[in-house]
Motif scaffolding. Structure first.
Motif, PDB file in Angstrom:
ATOM      1  N   GLY A   1       0.813  -1.195   0.000  1.00 56.65           N
ATOM      2  CA  GLY A   1       0.000   0.000   0.000  1.00 56.65           C
ATOM      3  C   GLY A   1       0.850   1.250   0.000  1.00 56.65           C
ATOM      4  N   CYS A   2       0.154   2.432   0.042  1.00 53.96           N
ATOM      5  CA  CYS A   2       0.858   3.721  -0.064  1.00 53.96           C
ATOM      6  C   CYS A   2       0.950   4.410   1.299  1.00 53.96           C
ATOM      7  CB  CYS A   2       0.111   4.637  -1.023  1.00 53.96           C
ATOM      8  SG  CYS A   2      -0.111   3.957  -2.694  1.00 53.96           S
ATOM      9  N   LEU A   3       1.891   5.311   1.394  1.00 49.48           N
ATOM     10  CA  LEU A   3       1.973   6.182   2.540  1.00 49.48           C
ATOM     11  C   LEU A   3       0.744   7.102   2.566  1.00 49.48           C
ATOM     12  CD1 LEU A   3       5.710   7.344   2.392  1.00 49.48           C
ATOM     13  CD2 LEU A   3       4.683   5.906   4.168  1.00 49.48           C
ATOM     14  N   GLU A   4       0.423   7.590   3.755  1.00 47.07           N
ATOM     15  CA  GLU A   4      -0.730   8.481   3.868  1.00 47.07           C
ATOM     16  C   GLU A   4      -0.513   9.711   2.988  1.00 47.07           C
ATOM     17  OE1 GLU A   4      -3.246  10.932   7.279  1.00 47.07           O
ATOM     18  OE2 GLU A   4      -1.633   9.547   7.866  1.00 47.07           O
ATOM     19  N   GLY A   5      -1.544  10.060   2.226  1.00 42.45           N
ATOM     20  CA  GLY A   5      -1.459  11.211   1.348  1.00 42.45           C
ATOM     21  C   GLY A   5      -1.046  10.873  -0.057  1.00 42.45           C
ATOM     22  N   TRP A   6      -0.801   9.582  -0.320  1.00 41.34           N
ATOM     23  CA  TRP A   6      -0.390   9.171  -1.662  1.00 41.34           C
ATOM     24  C   TRP A   6      -1.315   8.067  -2.174  1.00 41.34           C
ATOM     25  CZ3 TRP A   6       3.282  11.962  -4.107  1.00 41.34           C
ATOM     26  CH2 TRP A   6       4.069  12.806  -3.302  1.00 41.34           C
ATOM     27  N   THR A   7      -1.468   8.023  -3.494  1.00 47.48           N
ATOM     28  CA  THR A   7      -2.358   7.052  -4.106  1.00 47.48           C
ATOM     29  C   THR A   7      -1.807   6.646  -5.462  1.00 47.48           C
ATOM     30  OG1 THR A   7      -4.674   6.606  -4.687  1.00 47.48           O
ATOM     31  CG2 THR A   7      -3.810   8.792  -5.279  1.00 47.48           C
ATOM     32  N   GLY A   8      -2.596   5.826  -6.171  1.00 53.89           N
ATOM     33  CA  GLY A   8      -2.170   5.304  -7.456  1.00 53.89           C
ATOM     34  C   GLY A   8      -1.523   3.949  -7.296  1.00 53.89           C
ATOM     35  N   ASP A   9      -1.480   3.200  -8.421  1.00 46.80           N
ATOM     36  CA  ASP A   9      -0.861   1.869  -8.366  1.00 46.80           C
ATOM     37  C   ASP A   9       0.574   1.941  -7.845  1.00 46.80           C
ATOM     38  OD1 ASP A   9      -3.090   0.573  -9.328  1.00 46.80           O
ATOM     39  OD2 ASP A   9      -2.486   0.769 -11.427  1.00 46.80           O
ATOM     40  N   ASP A  10       1.291   2.966  -8.255  1.00 44.87           N
ATOM     41  CA  ASP A  10       2.699   3.075  -7.854  1.00 44.87           C
ATOM     42  C   ASP A  10       2.911   4.097  -6.742  1.00 44.87           C
ATOM     43  OD1 ASP A  10       2.134   5.316  -9.283  1.00 44.87           O
ATOM     44  OD2 ASP A  10       3.831   5.153 -10.679  1.00 44.87           O
ATOM     45  N   CYS A  11       1.783   4.587  -6.170  1.00 40.37           N
ATOM     46  CA  CYS A  11       1.877   5.500  -5.030  1.00 40.37           C
ATOM     47  C   CYS A  11       2.715   6.742  -5.338  1.00 40.37           C
ATOM     48  CB  CYS A  11       2.458   4.789  -3.810  1.00 40.37           C
ATOM     49  SG  CYS A  11       1.509   3.352  -3.279  1.00 40.37           S
ATOM     50  N   THR A  12       2.511   7.295  -6.505  1.00 39.83           N
ATOM     51  CA  THR A  12       3.251   8.504  -6.879  1.00 39.83           C
ATOM     52  C   THR A  12       2.339   9.717  -7.037  1.00 39.83           C
ATOM     53  OG1 THR A  12       3.074   7.905  -9.230  1.00 39.83           O
ATOM     54  CG2 THR A  12       5.080   7.206  -8.046  1.00 39.83           C
ATOM     55  N   GLN A  13       1.010   9.518  -6.762  1.00 39.00           N
ATOM     56  CA  GLN A  13       0.069  10.626  -6.887  1.00 39.00           C
ATOM     57  C   GLN A  13      -0.435  11.045  -5.506  1.00 39.00           C
ATOM     58  OE1 GLN A  13      -3.059   9.610  -9.722  1.00 39.00           O
ATOM     59  NE2 GLN A  13      -1.672   8.130 -10.692  1.00 39.00           N
ATOM     60  N   GLU A  14      -0.470  12.359  -5.280  1.00 37.21           N
ATOM     61  CA  GLU A  14      -1.025  12.840  -4.029  1.00 37.21           C
ATOM     62  C   GLU A  14      -2.534  12.596  -4.017  1.00 37.21           C
ATOM     63  OE1 GLU A  14       0.900  16.486  -2.134  1.00 37.21           O
ATOM     64  OE2 GLU A  14       1.124  16.899  -4.289  1.00 37.21           O
ATOM     65  N   THR A  15      -3.117  12.310  -2.843  1.00 35.83           N
ATOM     66  CA  THR A  15      -4.551  12.041  -2.750  1.00 35.83           C
ATOM     67  C   THR A  15      -5.333  13.318  -2.951  1.00 35.83           C
ATOM     68  OG1 THR A  15      -4.554  12.416  -0.376  1.00 35.83           O
ATOM     69  CG2 THR A  15      -4.178  10.160  -1.137  1.00 35.83           C
ATOM     70  N   ALA A  16      -6.658  13.208  -3.348  1.00 33.81           N
ATOM     71  CA  ALA A  16      -7.513  14.370  -3.586  1.00 33.81           C
ATOM     72  C   ALA A  16      -7.676  15.176  -2.312  1.00 33.81           C
ATOM     73  CB  ALA A  16      -8.879  13.913  -4.113  1.00 33.81           C
ATOM     74  N   ARG A  17      -7.754  14.491  -1.144  1.00 36.61           N
ATOM     75  CA  ARG A  17      -7.926  15.176   0.133  1.00 36.61           C
ATOM     76  C   ARG A  17      -6.758  16.109   0.398  1.00 36.61           C
ATOM     77  NH1 ARG A  17      -8.508  12.138   6.003  1.00 36.61           N
ATOM     78  NH2 ARG A  17      -8.510  14.035   7.297  1.00 36.61           N
ATOM     79  N   GLU A  18      -5.590  15.631   0.156  1.00 33.72           N
ATOM     80  CA  GLU A  18      -4.417  16.453   0.378  1.00 33.72           C
ATOM     81  C   GLU A  18      -4.396  17.601  -0.601  1.00 33.72           C
ATOM     82  OE1 GLU A  18      -2.007  16.353   2.692  1.00 33.72           O
ATOM     83  OE2 GLU A  18      -3.267  14.866   3.685  1.00 33.72           O
ATOM     84  N   THR A  19      -4.810  17.314  -1.835  1.00 35.74           N
ATOM     85  CA  THR A  19      -4.832  18.360  -2.853  1.00 35.74           C
ATOM     86  C   THR A  19      -5.837  19.447  -2.498  1.00 35.74           C
ATOM     87  OG1 THR A  19      -4.248  16.715  -4.533  1.00 35.74           O
ATOM     88  CG2 THR A  19      -5.140  18.808  -5.313  1.00 35.74           C
ATOM     89  N   MET A  20      -7.076  19.026  -2.004  1.00 34.69           N
ATOM     90  CA  MET A  20      -8.125  19.982  -1.608  1.00 34.69           C
ATOM     91  C   MET A  20      -7.668  20.831  -0.414  1.00 34.69           C
ATOM     92  SD  MET A  20     -11.013  21.311  -2.219  1.00 34.69           S
ATOM     93  CE  MET A  20     -11.778  20.137  -3.362  1.00 34.69           C
ATOM     94  N   ALA A  21      -7.027  20.192   0.546  1.00 32.06           N
ATOM     95  CA  ALA A  21      -6.556  20.938   1.716  1.00 32.06           C
ATOM     96  C   ALA A  21      -5.548  21.999   1.318  1.00 32.06           C
ATOM     97  CB  ALA A  21      -5.942  19.974   2.722  1.00 32.06           C
ATOM     98  N   THR A  22      -4.728  21.659   0.407  1.00 33.27           N
ATOM     99  CA  THR A  22      -3.757  22.633  -0.078  1.00 33.27           C
ATOM    100  C   THR A  22      -4.449  23.796  -0.762  1.00 33.27           C
ATOM    101  OG1 THR A  22      -2.134  20.862  -0.380  1.00 33.27           O
ATOM    102  CG2 THR A  22      -1.727  22.930  -1.560  1.00 33.27           C
ATOM    103  N   HIS A  23      -5.527  23.457  -1.549  1.00 35.07           N
ATOM    104  CA  HIS A  23      -6.269  24.496  -2.267  1.00 35.07           C
ATOM    105  C   HIS A  23      -6.963  25.424  -1.281  1.00 35.07           C
ATOM    106  CE1 HIS A  23      -8.548  26.442  -5.421  1.00 35.07           C
ATOM    107  NE2 HIS A  23      -9.704  26.087  -4.827  1.00 35.07           N
ATOM    108  N   GLN A  24      -7.566  24.858  -0.221  1.00 38.52           N
ATOM    109  CA  GLN A  24      -8.265  25.655   0.777  1.00 38.52           C
ATOM    110  C   GLN A  24      -7.319  26.596   1.502  1.00 38.52           C
ATOM    111  OE1 GLN A  24     -11.431  26.037   1.436  1.00 38.52           O
ATOM    112  NE2 GLN A  24     -12.155  24.517  -0.063  1.00 38.52           N
ATOM    113  N   ARG A  25      -6.111  26.148   1.761  1.00 41.15           N
ATOM    114  CA  ARG A  25      -5.136  27.004   2.434  1.00 41.15           C
ATOM    115  C   ARG A  25      -4.795  28.225   1.584  1.00 41.15           C
ATOM    116  NH1 ARG A  25      -2.995  22.004   4.166  1.00 41.15           N
ATOM    117  NH2 ARG A  25      -1.451  21.960   2.474  1.00 41.15           N
TER     118      ARG A  25
END
Length: 406
Positions: A374-398
């Motif tokens: 599996g991936c580290l928290e905040g990462w997704t994708g088969d190879d775990c190289t994409q940031e998760t949408a939640r992390e992306t949204m939080a960054t946008h809100q900031r």
């Protein structure tokens, strides 16, 4: 009967050499010192006969000789003009034992420069070198005919004039060349040649025209005196090249090898005068105190820490001591010169090490690089190289909050 006829012929058909050839002068080499200087080598092609007018300083080796055919330039003949004795000889001074160390290699028996023992007498010839020498190579110039007389003869080396000492060489049963290079390895003062009459025809005569005994010149060593010492204020051991003390500046080790040959990590590394060690360590692929040894035993790279067997080469490949390069390329899923870095994707261009897997020991699928842990928290994708949408949204809100404050 044949032996009696030969004896009669020698005594009645020929006069002593000096009388037989009154106009023929045989040049003799002048001894300059107890330890002659280093002498050059002359290699002659053709018959092993050196006429007096061609006599030169230095060992002359005919191309048809046995064993070694040439010495290095830094050898010296320590038998030249030394005291030679024998049990008996013919024609008085004309064929006396000293003729075999007079520096004249003329192999014609009646040329005035050969030793001839009495017939029907077990012959012995001995030279006193004056002191003990560390010798190895001896060259015997036999008479140009009657080679059977040297067959089965023995060579001895000793420090005691009352005994033959150590047997160091036995001539072969059949001798085909009149110039014989032989090895008599040891230390000694007296060298003796004996004919016990045990050859096939039981001829116990000795016919020797010159014996040359070689020692390496000071400052040289090796089997053929072709290596040079670099000791400080001393000479090296002539067989091994070992220095008894320190080396000259710029040289290191027991044999005083050049510091310049080391493979130090930096060119300004110091050079220990005893072992040549590099204080900066070695370049990749090199080891040893002085960094002159290639990585071995299946290792390569920095400090020889990488194992050749751990590479992932496509098929069998040599292992370069520096790079460990796989000559046929890598197996699928591996990249790098030594095929030790995992990869995936098209042409294996994505490195597995850049994924964000939950654990570092996760497998790496060679097609999509998926992490089986599996991936580290905040990462997704088969190879775990994409940031998760939640992390992306939080960054946008900031970013929005910052803009509102402004």
């Amino acid at each position: 009967m044949a032996r009696r006829l030969e004896l009669y012929t020698l005594k009645h058909s020929f006069m002593p050499p000096d009388a037989s050839f009154p106009n023929h002068k045989v040049p003799a080499l002048q001894e300059s010192s107890e330890t002659p200087a280093a002498i050059p080598v002359t290699v002659k092609e053709g018959p092993c006969v050196t006429p007096p007018q061609e006599n030169v300083l230095g060992p002359v080796h005919c191309s048809g000789g046995m064993g070694r055919n040439a010495f290095a330039k830094e050898a010296k003949n320590v038998a030249f003009n030394k005291t030679a004795t024998s049990t008996s000889w013919s024609y008085g001074v004309s064929w006396s034992p000293d003729k075999a160390v007079d520096g004249n290699r003329n192999q014609y028996m009646h040329g005035g420069s050969c030793f001839h023992s009495d017939i029907n007498y077990k012959a012995m010839w001995k030279v006193d070198l004056g002191r003990q020498y560390r010798i190895r190579h001896v060259t015997v110039y036999h008479r140009d005919i009657h080679l059977n007389r040297i067959a089965n003869c023995t060579v001895h080396l000793s420090n005691d004039n009352t005994t033959d000492g150590t047997l160091c060489y036995t001539f072969p049963v059949t001798v085909n060349n009149s110039v014989i290079d032989l090895v008599c390895d040891g230390r000694g003062r007296y060298l003796t040649i004996r004919n016990q009459g045990i050859a096939a025809d039981h001829d116990d005569t000795l016919n020797i025209c010159e014996v040359e005994i070689y020692e390496c010149s000071l400052g040289t060593y090796g089997e053929f005196c072709d290596k040079f010492c670099h000791c400080h204020s001393s000479s090296c051991e002539q067989n091994t090249g070992m220095c008894p003390g320190d080396c000259r500046p710029g040289w290191q080790g027991d044999r005083c090898k050049p510091c310049a040959g080391r493979k130090c990590a930096y060119t300004n590394s110091s050079c220990d005068r005893y072992n040549g060690s590099c204080d900066t360590g070695c370049l990749e692929g090199w080891t040893g105190d002085d960094c002159t040894l290639e990585c071995r035993n299946g290792t390569y790279g920095d400090a020889c820490a990488d194992q050749c067997q751990e590479r992932n080469c496509k098929g069998t490949s040599p292992c370069h001591h520096v790079t460990g390069k796989c000559e046929p390329g890598c197996e699928a899923g591996w990249t790098g010169e030594d095929c030790t870095r995992e990869c995936y994707g098209v042409d294996c261009k994505k490195p597995c090490a850049e994924r964000k897997c939950a654990y570092t020991n996760s497998s790496c699928d060679r097609y999509n690089g998926s992490c089986d842990t599996g991936c580290l928290e905040g990462w997704t994708g088969d190879d775990c190289t994409q940031e998760t949408a939640r992390e992306t949204m939080a960054t946008h809100q900031r970013h929005i909050s910052v803009d509102t404050v402004r």
